[in-house]
Design a protein around this motif. Structure first.
Motif, PDB file in Angstrom:
ATOM      1  N   LEU A 126       0.847  -1.189   0.000  1.00 61.73           N
ATOM      2  CA  LEU A 126       0.000   0.000   0.000  1.00 61.73           C
ATOM      3  C   LEU A 126       0.880   1.236   0.000  1.00 61.73           C
ATOM      4  CD1 LEU A 126      -2.643  -1.126   2.630  1.00 61.73           C
ATOM      5  CD2 LEU A 126      -2.566  -1.545   0.190  1.00 61.73           C
ATOM      6  N   LEU A 142       7.544 -10.656   5.588  1.00 69.38           N
ATOM      7  CA  LEU A 142       6.117 -10.419   5.849  1.00 69.38           C
ATOM      8  C   LEU A 142       5.280 -10.791   4.647  1.00 69.38           C
ATOM      9  CD1 LEU A 142       6.570  -6.793   7.142  1.00 69.38           C
ATOM     10  CD2 LEU A 142       6.581  -8.891   8.494  1.00 69.38           C
ATOM     11  N   PRO A 201      -1.711  -9.289   5.428  1.00 73.75           N
ATOM     12  CA  PRO A 201      -2.078  -8.081   6.157  1.00 73.75           C
ATOM     13  C   PRO A 201      -0.890  -7.401   6.846  1.00 73.75           C
ATOM     14  CG  PRO A 201      -3.167 -10.006   7.089  1.00 73.75           C
ATOM     15  CD  PRO A 201      -2.433 -10.471   5.900  1.00 73.75           C
ATOM     16  N   TYR A 202       0.106  -8.187   7.278  1.00 72.21           N
ATOM     17  CA  TYR A 202       1.268  -7.567   7.913  1.00 72.21           C
ATOM     18  C   TYR A 202       1.987  -6.664   6.929  1.00 72.21           C
ATOM     19  CZ  TYR A 202       1.010 -10.615  11.997  1.00 72.21           C
ATOM     20  OH  TYR A 202       0.611 -11.242  13.136  1.00 72.21           O
ATOM     21  N   ALA A 237       0.713  -5.397   4.199  1.00 72.40           N
ATOM     22  CA  ALA A 237      -0.174  -4.281   3.840  1.00 72.40           C
ATOM     23  C   ALA A 237      -0.064  -3.176   4.883  1.00 72.40           C
ATOM     24  CB  ALA A 237      -1.618  -4.778   3.728  1.00 72.40           C
ATOM     25  N   GLY A 238      -0.163  -3.539   6.156  1.00 76.34           N
ATOM     26  CA  GLY A 238      -0.122  -2.535   7.210  1.00 76.34           C
ATOM     27  C   GLY A 238       1.218  -1.824   7.270  1.00 76.34           C
ATOM     28  N   THR A 239       2.284  -2.605   7.143  1.00 79.43           N
ATOM     29  CA  THR A 239       3.608  -1.995   7.228  1.00 79.43           C
ATOM     30  C   THR A 239       3.841  -1.016   6.079  1.00 79.43           C
ATOM     31  OG1 THR A 239       4.364  -4.065   8.190  1.00 79.43           O
ATOM     32  CG2 THR A 239       6.050  -2.519   7.511  1.00 79.43           C
ATOM     33  N   LEU A 294       1.621   0.528   4.497  1.00 80.48           N
ATOM     34  CA  LEU A 294       0.747   1.683   4.712  1.00 80.48           C
ATOM     35  C   LEU A 294       1.419   2.692   5.640  1.00 80.48           C
ATOM     36  CD1 LEU A 294      -2.143   2.651   4.016  1.00 80.48           C
ATOM     37  CD2 LEU A 294      -2.899   1.661   6.161  1.00 80.48           C
ATOM     38  N   VAL A 295       2.044   2.199   6.688  1.00 83.53           N
ATOM     39  CA  VAL A 295       2.765   3.096   7.595  1.00 83.53           C
ATOM     40  C   VAL A 295       3.915   3.781   6.851  1.00 83.53           C
ATOM     41  CG1 VAL A 295       4.096   3.244   9.726  1.00 83.53           C
ATOM     42  CG2 VAL A 295       2.148   1.729   9.605  1.00 83.53           C
ATOM     43  N   ILE A 296       4.577   3.012   5.991  1.00 84.75           N
ATOM     44  CA  ILE A 296       5.670   3.598   5.209  1.00 84.75           C
ATOM     45  C   ILE A 296       5.152   4.715   4.315  1.00 84.75           C
ATOM     46  CG2 ILE A 296       7.249   3.104   3.305  1.00 84.75           C
ATOM     47  CD1 ILE A 296       7.761   0.388   4.705  1.00 84.75           C
ATOM     48  N   VAL A 308      -7.553  -8.596   8.465  1.00 87.16           N
ATOM     49  CA  VAL A 308      -7.226  -7.317   9.087  1.00 87.16           C
ATOM     50  C   VAL A 308      -8.070  -6.265   8.391  1.00 87.16           C
ATOM     51  CG1 VAL A 308      -5.469  -5.556   9.413  1.00 87.16           C
ATOM     52  CG2 VAL A 308      -4.918  -7.935   9.819  1.00 87.16           C
ATOM     53  N   PHE A 368      -9.020  -2.921   7.309  1.00 85.67           N
ATOM     54  CA  PHE A 368      -8.544  -1.558   7.168  1.00 85.67           C
ATOM     55  C   PHE A 368      -9.702  -0.558   7.084  1.00 85.67           C
ATOM     56  CE2 PHE A 368      -4.736  -3.859   6.086  1.00 85.67           C
ATOM     57  CZ  PHE A 368      -3.747  -3.081   6.658  1.00 85.67           C
ATOM     58  N   SER A 398      -4.999 -14.013   1.392  1.00 91.54           N
ATOM     59  CA  SER A 398      -4.903 -13.101   2.525  1.00 91.54           C
ATOM     60  C   SER A 398      -4.823 -11.656   2.067  1.00 91.54           C
ATOM     61  CB  SER A 398      -3.694 -13.460   3.385  1.00 91.54           C
ATOM     62  OG  SER A 398      -2.506 -13.292   2.645  1.00 91.54           O
ATOM     63  N   VAL A 421      -7.913  -7.599   2.248  1.00 91.18           N
ATOM     64  CA  VAL A 421      -7.338  -6.291   2.573  1.00 91.18           C
ATOM     65  C   VAL A 421      -7.787  -5.266   1.533  1.00 91.18           C
ATOM     66  CG1 VAL A 421      -5.189  -4.981   2.681  1.00 91.18           C
ATOM     67  CG2 VAL A 421      -5.336  -7.206   3.784  1.00 91.18           C
ATOM     68  N   ILE A 436      -3.877   3.452  11.675  1.00 91.07           N
ATOM     69  CA  ILE A 436      -2.445   3.159  11.527  1.00 91.07           C
ATOM     70  C   ILE A 436      -1.845   2.827  12.893  1.00 91.07           C
ATOM     71  CG2 ILE A 436      -0.230   4.116  10.831  1.00 91.07           C
ATOM     72  CD1 ILE A 436      -2.036   3.904   8.542  1.00 91.07           C
ATOM     73  N   PHE A 447      -3.238  -0.405  14.283  1.00 88.12           N
ATOM     74  CA  PHE A 447      -2.620  -1.567  13.633  1.00 88.12           C
ATOM     75  C   PHE A 447      -1.256  -1.848  14.252  1.00 88.12           C
ATOM     76  CE2 PHE A 447       0.387  -3.143  10.462  1.00 88.12           C
ATOM     77  CZ  PHE A 447      -0.216  -4.349  10.137  1.00 88.12           C
ATOM     78  N   LEU A 483       6.878   3.841  12.524  1.00 90.65           N
ATOM     79  CA  LEU A 483       7.470   2.933  11.545  1.00 90.65           C
ATOM     80  C   LEU A 483       8.641   2.181  12.162  1.00 90.65           C
ATOM     81  CD1 LEU A 483       7.606   1.891   8.662  1.00 90.65           C
ATOM     82  CD2 LEU A 483       9.074   3.811   8.085  1.00 90.65           C
ATOM     83  N   LEU A 495       7.354  -0.408  14.569  1.00 84.79           N
ATOM     84  CA  LEU A 495       6.708  -1.504  13.841  1.00 84.79           C
ATOM     85  C   LEU A 495       7.749  -2.444  13.238  1.00 84.79           C
ATOM     86  CD1 LEU A 495       4.071  -2.698  12.798  1.00 84.79           C
ATOM     87  CD2 LEU A 495       4.217  -1.173  10.845  1.00 84.79           C
ATOM     88  N   ARG A 526       2.426 -17.218  10.474  1.00 85.77           N
ATOM     89  CA  ARG A 526       3.504 -16.278  10.219  1.00 85.77           C
ATOM     90  C   ARG A 526       3.285 -15.663   8.836  1.00 85.77           C
ATOM     91  NH1 ARG A 526       8.606 -15.270  10.608  1.00 85.77           N
ATOM     92  NH2 ARG A 526       8.055 -14.003   8.866  1.00 85.77           N
ATOM     93  N   VAL A 527       2.435 -14.674   8.808  1.00 88.26           N
ATOM     94  CA  VAL A 527       2.139 -14.096   7.495  1.00 88.26           C
ATOM     95  C   VAL A 527       2.737 -12.736   7.333  1.00 88.26           C
ATOM     96  CG1 VAL A 527       0.083 -15.323   6.831  1.00 88.26           C
ATOM     97  CG2 VAL A 527      -0.057 -13.489   8.470  1.00 88.26           C
TER      98      VAL A 527
END
Ligand SMILES: Nc1ncnc2c1ncn2[C@@H]1O[C@H](COP(=O)(O)OP(=O)(O)OP(=O)(O)O)[C@@H](O)[C@H]1O
Ligand SMILES: [Mg+2]
Lengths: 330, 303, 237
Positions: free
Chosen positions: A62, A111, A114-115, A117-119, A121-123, B35, B37, B102, B106, B235, B238, B280, B283, B302-303
């Motif tokens: 994202l 990753l 969703p991991y 995607a979320g990461t 997105l934060v970037i 997840v 969003f 997965s 999203v 954000i 999450f 960031l 995370l 572990r995704v």
């Protein structure tokens, strides 16, 4: 003739036809639509980066907008501080994005889903905020001013007067063609097949001896280069700054990729055209029942979001999937 | 010292809200493997509903309850209208690989977010609105000294603890909670035990919708309401959920408070522009060092 | 009576069941044996609706159950213990058992409580370990738990998939004997899938031999047990 070279030749023909078509349009269209078409070509390059990353290798991002920003800022700094020509600046931008993609890829290879995607997105939020942080270098909220400049003399002597939008379109075109040619070659190559194997079954790919992390990082790097290229071209329209590469840009590209067809180059083109021209189309179509300004403002976003949901639920392959499907049946 | 204390208090009350947002994400992740969003979009929408009621002179509490209900309804609709049909669709070649399975939900949730934001913009316009608090939001005065926290802060923290206790009791102490855990852990055995996993999934969307609209209602007084204001909470929520462990309720709450303190300290001692960067870094650090989060179980996908 | 006719189940292009017909009489143990990949598990999975049959019919007590969901089939009194000690290891022993009765908890709380008590009488070791996570149980205990999870729903038809898998002979004997007692004392109908043909045929009333998705033999258990040639041809011993 071997299969590979027949693909190569077919790609070459398609690329030439594509160039000729856009060139023809650049003469026929008015300045506004020349500008829009050039943005569509930039988005096409950006969406190709998603086709490579998500469509071919199954990783989601994202944060393509952040990589576009990296490209844009690298070029702007090169132009403003080192006095580079826009062509060198574009090369610099792609290089910077490749580098950023390498870093991102190293983090992202662990990753998925969703991991990831979320990461990303934060970037997408964090990178543009750097511009505000280091205001003296990156120009803060306003950003840095760069543009395509004037069309070169040989072009005007060849074509007569060339307007700014037309020049913007003509300057973008070779890069779009290059991206098209490169993508179709890589997707039909062994490399592309190995990416798909990774996407379809990571365990099997790893058992077959593929180096999973390396491959994922490699896809990220290549895809980032595309995003960086799209980003610098997008910035060359006038400004490179956080407001040019907001999070919504990343989401818009993803929307275009899904609507057109996340696995298809043709789909990338359709998606790019769709997201760029949708607001105009909606305005034109809704003119007859003149909605209030409030509604009109949000109508394109509403329609593209609805289309996104419908596509994912009803036809995950996107528009291009439908087209390919028909072709195969006949 | 006072600055430090007020940073702690501000961080705790912020953290309580992030904890709620994280809780909402964890609920759907555990219950349905998605997840979401769109979550804070749903929260934004129901907060607008509350705001409209308040503007028409209904009491805060009526608006509050209506917003929670509409948050739950929206969550349920998202599942019924989008996620269920998506789950049922198995034939498409695009959806065949686990990587895409997965990823596609999203993308769908981003579409839902877009629809909700556009709809809110169409209905309520884009101008930002304020939002009231049910209790005083001036610094509390104790022994004639003004404290660095408000009654509203205490209210927020109190609500989060009640929510955490209620959800923990629900999961550990009720049959429906057991059904939800079973369906998330092993859908096949759950179905063979007669658990209606479709219903259970929808219910987890509903509960998550309620939790996140609670977060929306509580955060809005300090951040004006607009279709996009709550994106930031998503954000941070999450990140909080990942830090705590995406499959752990308690972990998500701890993560929420940790992130609240982080944001507050960055705000006070550094500059607000650095918040995203700090998030960031946190995370990425967590994902590299302890991908399952503080309290997440190792077995988590572990995704 | 469980009545299956011309059942075909496919995984993509693989025909795992290729026209199976069989009967399982009420209050009796019918055992299904066959080599690896014969389709035994697929047969049970199709009955409990985890897989959709391509064609054919399945009826229980003269009512067709094809097309129902697994959740619904449990409510008709058909309980399936799938292959491989299927318990949820992150839940406690107690919770795993409760899970099997959740669907009738509201309508018949008293009976659920009774059923759980009966299970603890049947497997006292489970009661001793009821607060423990299922993941920490031994293989045999886990299989007892998986069976308990099914029994607590008070089924009239029990589908058991290789309860002996990976267990010591003594434990296998104990589990099989428990199932046998249940059948004789309560009138439970059992469809028992086994690799371990001797043990299974020893307690069963009827034997069905599957081979490559078809029924190779359908005989009274004693007769099948005695048929050395048959076993040599299909099971290799
Ligand atoms: N999910 C699946 N996808 C594809 N093929 C499958 C699947 N499950 C089973 N099969 C195939 O169907 C056939 C029958 O499998 P099944 O599990 O029913 O055999 P079985 O008799 O239970 O064997 P075993 O004694 O080893 O448990 C096998 O060829 C197997 O490879
Ligand atoms: Mg089997």
């Amino acid at each position: 003739m071997s299969k590979a070279s027949s693909y190569g030749r077919k790609n070459l023909v398609i690329s030439i036809l594509f160039t000729a078509l856009v060139f023809f349009l650049s003469i026929k269209l008015d300045p506004y639509n020349q500008g829009q078409l050039s943005v569509a070509l930039m988005f096409f390059i950006g969406i190709l980066s998603i086709v490579l990353l998500t469509g071919a290798s199954g990783q989601i991002s994202l944060g393509q907008g952040a990589l576009m920003a990296v490209g844009g800022f690298a070029a702007a700094l090169g132009i403003l501080n080192l006095g580079l020509s826009i062509w060198l600046a574009i090369a610099l931008a792609v290089f910077a994005a490749l580098l950023a993609g390498l870093l991102l890829g190293i983090a992202a290879a662990r990753l998925s889903g969703p991991y990831l995607a979320g990461t990303t997105l934060v970037i997408a939020l964090a990178i543009p905020s750097l511009a505000t942080r280091f205001e003296s270098v990156f120009g803060g909220d306003v950003g840095l001013t760069i543009d395509f400049g004037n069309p070169p003399a040989w072009l005007t002597s060849l074509m007569g007067e060339v307007g700014y939008e037309q020049w913007q379109l003509l300057a973008t075109l070779p890069f779009a063609t290059l991206a098209l040619f490169f993508t179709s070659n890589i997707l039909n190559s062994r490399t592309g097949r190995s990416w798909r194997a990774l996407r379809d079954n990571e365990v099997a790919a790893s058992l077959a001896g593929m180096k999973i992390s390396e491959t994922k990082i490699f896809v990220f790097v290549i895809s980032s280069g595309f995003a960086g290229l799209a980003g610098v071209l997008y910035g060359l329209r006038g400004i490179v700054g956080p407001s040019v590469y907001p999070i919504s840009l990343s989401l818009l590209l993803l929307t275009g990729a899904v609507l057109g067809g996340i696995r298809s180059i043709l789909g990338a083109l359709i998606g790019a055209l769709l997201v760029v021209f949708l607001p105009d189309l909606v305005e034109w179509a809704s003119a007859s029942f003149s909605p209030s300004e409030q509604i009109a403002n949000y109508l394109p976003a509403m329609i593209s979001s609805l289309l996104l949901i419908l596509t994912v639920v009803l036809n995950p392959g996107g528009i291009a999937h439908g087209l390919h499907h028909k072709k195969r049946h006949h | 010292m006072d600055i430090f204390l007020s940073a702690i208090f501000a961080g705790t009350s912020r953290g309580a809200i992030y904890a709620l947002a994280a809780l909402g994400l964890v609920l759907v992740w555990r219950g349905a493997g998605v997840v979401n969003f769109a979550q804070m979009g749903q929260a934004m929408f129901s907060t607008y509903i509350a705001s409209t009621l308040i503007a028409q002179n209904y009491s805060y509490w009526i608006a509050f309850v209506v917003a929670l209900i509409s948050g739950g309804v929206l969550g349920g609709l998202v599942d019924l209208l989008v996620m269920r049909p998506l789950n049922r669709k198995r034939s498409s070649s695009v959806l065949d690989s686990p990587a895409m399975r997965s990823t596609v939900p999203v993308i769908a949730s981003l579409g839902i977010l877009g629809v909700l934001q556009a709809a809110a913009g169409m209905i309520w316009a884009a101008e930002e609105r304020g939002f009231p608090t049910p209790v005083n939001s001036l610094g509390l005065v104790i022994n004639g000294k003004i404290m660095p926290f408000t009654a509203f802060d205490l209210f927020v923290i109190g609500i989060v603890f009640v929510t955490l206790l209620a959800t923990t009791f629900f999961f550990k102490g009720t049959g429906m909670g057991l059904a939800m855990r079973a369906s998330a852990l092993n859908p096949e055995v759950a179905r063979l035990s007669g658990i209606r996993i479709g219903l259970v999934r929808t219910l987890s969307w509903v509960i998550s919708g309620v939790a996140s609209s609670l977060a929306g209602l509580l955060v809005t007084p300090s951040a004006n309401l607009s279709p996009y204001t709550l994106d930031l909470i998503l954000i941070i929520g999450f990140t909080a959920a990942v830090v705590g462990g995406l499959d752990s309720l308690l972990g998500s709450v701890i993560g929420g408070f940790a992130l609240g303190l982080l944001v507050s300290f960055v705000n006070v001692y550094d500059a607000p522009e650095d918040i995203f960067l700090a998030i960031l870094i946190v995370l990425l650090t967590v994902l590299v060092i302890r991908p399952q989060g503080i309290l997440g179980s190792k077995e988590v996908r572990r995704v | 009576m469980l009545e299956i006719k011309d059942l075909v189940t496919e995984y993509g292009s693989v025909k795992a069941l290729n026209g199976i017909s069989l009967l399982a009489h009420e209050g009796k143990i019918t055992t299904v044996i066959g080599a690896n990949g014969a389709g035994k598990s697929t047969l049970l999975r199709t009955i409990s609706a985890l897989e959709h049959p391509h064609s054919g019919s399945i009826s229980w007590k003269n009512k067709s159950i094809v097309g129902l969901s697994p959740e619904k089939i449990v409510r008709l009194g058909i309980a399936h213990v799938p292959e491989g000690h299927a318990v949820i290891s992150q839940l406690s022993v107690e919770e795993n058992i409760q899970m099997g009765a959740l669907f009738r908890m509201r309508s018949n709380k008293a009976d659920v409580r009774l059923a759980i008590q009966e299970i603890y009488q049947l497997f006292p070791r489970l009661e001793e370990r009821k607060k423990q996570l299922a993941g920490s149980l031994s293989g045999g205990e886990r299989q007892m738990l998986a069976i308990s999870r099914a029994l607590v729903s008070r089924p009239s038809l029990l589908l058991l998939d290789e309860p002996s898998l990976g267990l010591a002979p003594l434990v296998v004997e104990q589990i099989i004997q428990t199932v046998n007692d249940l059948c004789r004392n309560t009138g439970l109908t059992v469809l028992l899938v086994e690799q371990n043909a001797n043990t299974a045929l020893g307690v069963a009333d009827h034997g069905i031999l599957l081979s490559l998705g078809t029924v190779a033999a359908d005989l009274p258990a004693a007769q099948m047990k005695a048929d050395v040639a048959l076993r040599a041809a299909y099971l290799g011993y």
